[in-house]
Design an enzyme around this catalytic site. Structure first.
Site, PDB file in Angstrom:
ATOM      1  N   ASP A  88       0.865  -1.175   0.000  1.00  0.00           N
ATOM      2  CA  ASP A  88       0.000   0.000   0.000  1.00  0.00           C
ATOM      3  C   ASP A  88       0.903   1.226   0.000  1.00  0.00           C
ATOM      4  O   ASP A  88       1.971   1.211   0.617  1.00  0.00           O
ATOM      5  CB  ASP A  88      -0.848   0.055   1.274  1.00  0.00           C
ATOM      6  CG  ASP A  88      -2.025  -0.903   1.263  1.00  0.00           C
ATOM      7  OD1 ASP A  88      -2.117  -1.747   0.349  1.00  0.00           O
ATOM      8  OD2 ASP A  88      -2.849  -0.812   2.191  1.00  0.00           O
ATOM      9  N   HIS A 145       4.659  -7.521   0.215  1.00  0.00           N
ATOM     10  CA  HIS A 145       4.273  -8.794  -0.384  1.00  0.00           C
ATOM     11  C   HIS A 145       4.992  -8.998  -1.718  1.00  0.00           C
ATOM     12  O   HIS A 145       5.580  -8.063  -2.268  1.00  0.00           O
ATOM     13  CB  HIS A 145       2.758  -8.846  -0.566  1.00  0.00           C
ATOM     14  CG  HIS A 145       2.012  -8.838   0.738  1.00  0.00           C
ATOM     15  ND1 HIS A 145       1.351  -9.941   1.225  1.00  0.00           N
ATOM     16  CD2 HIS A 145       1.835  -7.864   1.662  1.00  0.00           C
ATOM     17  CE1 HIS A 145       0.788  -9.642   2.388  1.00  0.00           C
ATOM     18  NE2 HIS A 145       1.067  -8.385   2.677  1.00  0.00           N
ATOM     19  N   SER A 248       8.569   3.411   5.093  1.00  0.00           N
ATOM     20  CA  SER A 248       9.642   3.805   4.193  1.00  0.00           C
ATOM     21  C   SER A 248       9.248   3.635   2.741  1.00  0.00           C
ATOM     22  O   SER A 248       8.136   3.970   2.349  1.00  0.00           O
ATOM     23  CB  SER A 248      10.915   3.018   4.519  1.00  0.00           C
ATOM     24  OG  SER A 248      12.009   3.605   3.867  1.00  0.00           O
TER      25      SER A 248
END
Length: 282
Positions: A88, A145, A248
């Site tokens: 995200d 992921h 980050s």
């Protein structure tokens, strides 16, 4: 104020000391104080707790437990695409790697070799290939992921600075993503090698991978490397591969003429883990 002036205080701040302190606070199990900190953070950054597998703020024993919270199983469906967004966040930049250079922001580029810790032979695998840089803000889900199926071959810890990685800093600090501390993960896939790099930042207490655990701390002054050629560490598309303990940026490198990015992608666009990132070129 220009971006260079805006980031000037970051050169003067004791970034590593601040990061160590923040890591201790984030790991502390301080009962009601921890809950209040989480409540403040959720309110300030408008974190959507309805997506969390556990939406109960008061049940998290530490800030890091909250920050790396898993999402509901149905919160991020995986698109029908060859490559998925691994996080995200927001698209910082993406596109071609031109003569070994990766575009950072207007007026700034850096070399793929510098990003991967100076390994010219590794960087050469991505000459005239493509890159994608994805920024995770404090409000975002902070697990990372896999964009596609991949077999892990190497992991490289590269020491560096701890500048912020927000858009203003990206515009104001030359070579930011090849300057900050980072963990370079190298995979083999059906279309060849690719790199997924976790870039550290101010108050990012540590970076974690699923096969290794906490990579940093400890922080060393030298490059460290792990080889996995003799192991079968295979991760499937959409599977968790790591996480940031405080947020980050992720930088990915792909080989030449292998993919076409999602035509809906644009710099600064918000993205979700699991959405279509690219398809393999015909």
């Amino acid at each position: 104020m220009s971006d260079r002036l805006a980031v000037l205080p970051q050169y003067l701040l004791p970034k590593q000391a601040l990061t160590i302190f923040a890591g201790k606070v984030a790991n502390a199990k301080a009962g009601k104080l921890t809950t209040r900190l989480i409540q403040w953070f959720v309110g300030k950054y408008q974190v959507n707790m309805n997506e969390a597998a556990n939406p109960d703020i008061g049940s998290y024993s530490s800030f890091n437990e909250f920050f790396t919270r898993p999402l509901r199983a149905d919160a991020r469906p995986l698109a029908s695409s060859d490559l998925l967004s691994p996080v995200d966040g927001a698209i910082s930049q993406f596109g071609p790697i031109n003569q070994g250079q990766i575009f950072q922001a207007k007026g700034h580029s850096y070399s793929a070799a510098a990003l991967v810790g100076g390994d010219a032979s590794l960087a050469a695998l991505f000459n005239d290939g493509n890159f994608a840089t994805l920024y995770l803000s404090p409000r975002d889900y902070h697990r990372i992921h896999m964009p596609c199926d991949g077999r892990l071959t190497r992991m490289i810890y590269v020491p560096g600075a701890l500048f912020s990685v927000n858009p203003t800093t990206a515009r104001g600090v030359p070579g930011l993503f090849a300057r900050n501390e980072r963990v370079v993960c190298v995979f083999e896939s059906a279309f060849g090698p690719f790199v997924l790099t976790l870039v550290g930042a101010t108050i990012v207490g540590s970076m974690v991978t699923t096969w290794h655990g906490v990579v940093n701390p400890p922080r060393s002054a030298e490059v460290r490397e792990w080889r996995y050629d003799d192991q079968q560490i295979v991760l499937k598309k959409g599977e968790e591969m790591g996480r940031f303990l405080l947020g980050s940026t992720v930088v990915m490198l792909f080989p030449q003429n292998k993919l076409a990015f999602n035509p809906d992608w644009a710099a600064a666009k918000s993205i979700c883990m699991g959405e279509a990132m690219a398809n393999l070129a015909a």
